[in-house]
Design a protein around this motif. Sequence first.
Motif: not given
Length: 66
Positions: A38-63
Amino acid sequence: MPRATLLRQRLFLLFLVGILLLFSPLVLQFEQLGRWSGIPVLVLYLFATWALLIALAAWIVSRSRD
């Protein structure tokens, strides 16, 4: 190479990857896939990508602080 320069380079690379993932013809492919549970795949892709980018940025900075 100083740590600050390496950190900036990694974050800049992450920024470029984010631009490619969020603002490219790749996004149009997800628009045509329809819905998943029931959720558009485009919305899932955009939010998942956004969350992944934030997680990677946090990992790079903490490292870099170690």
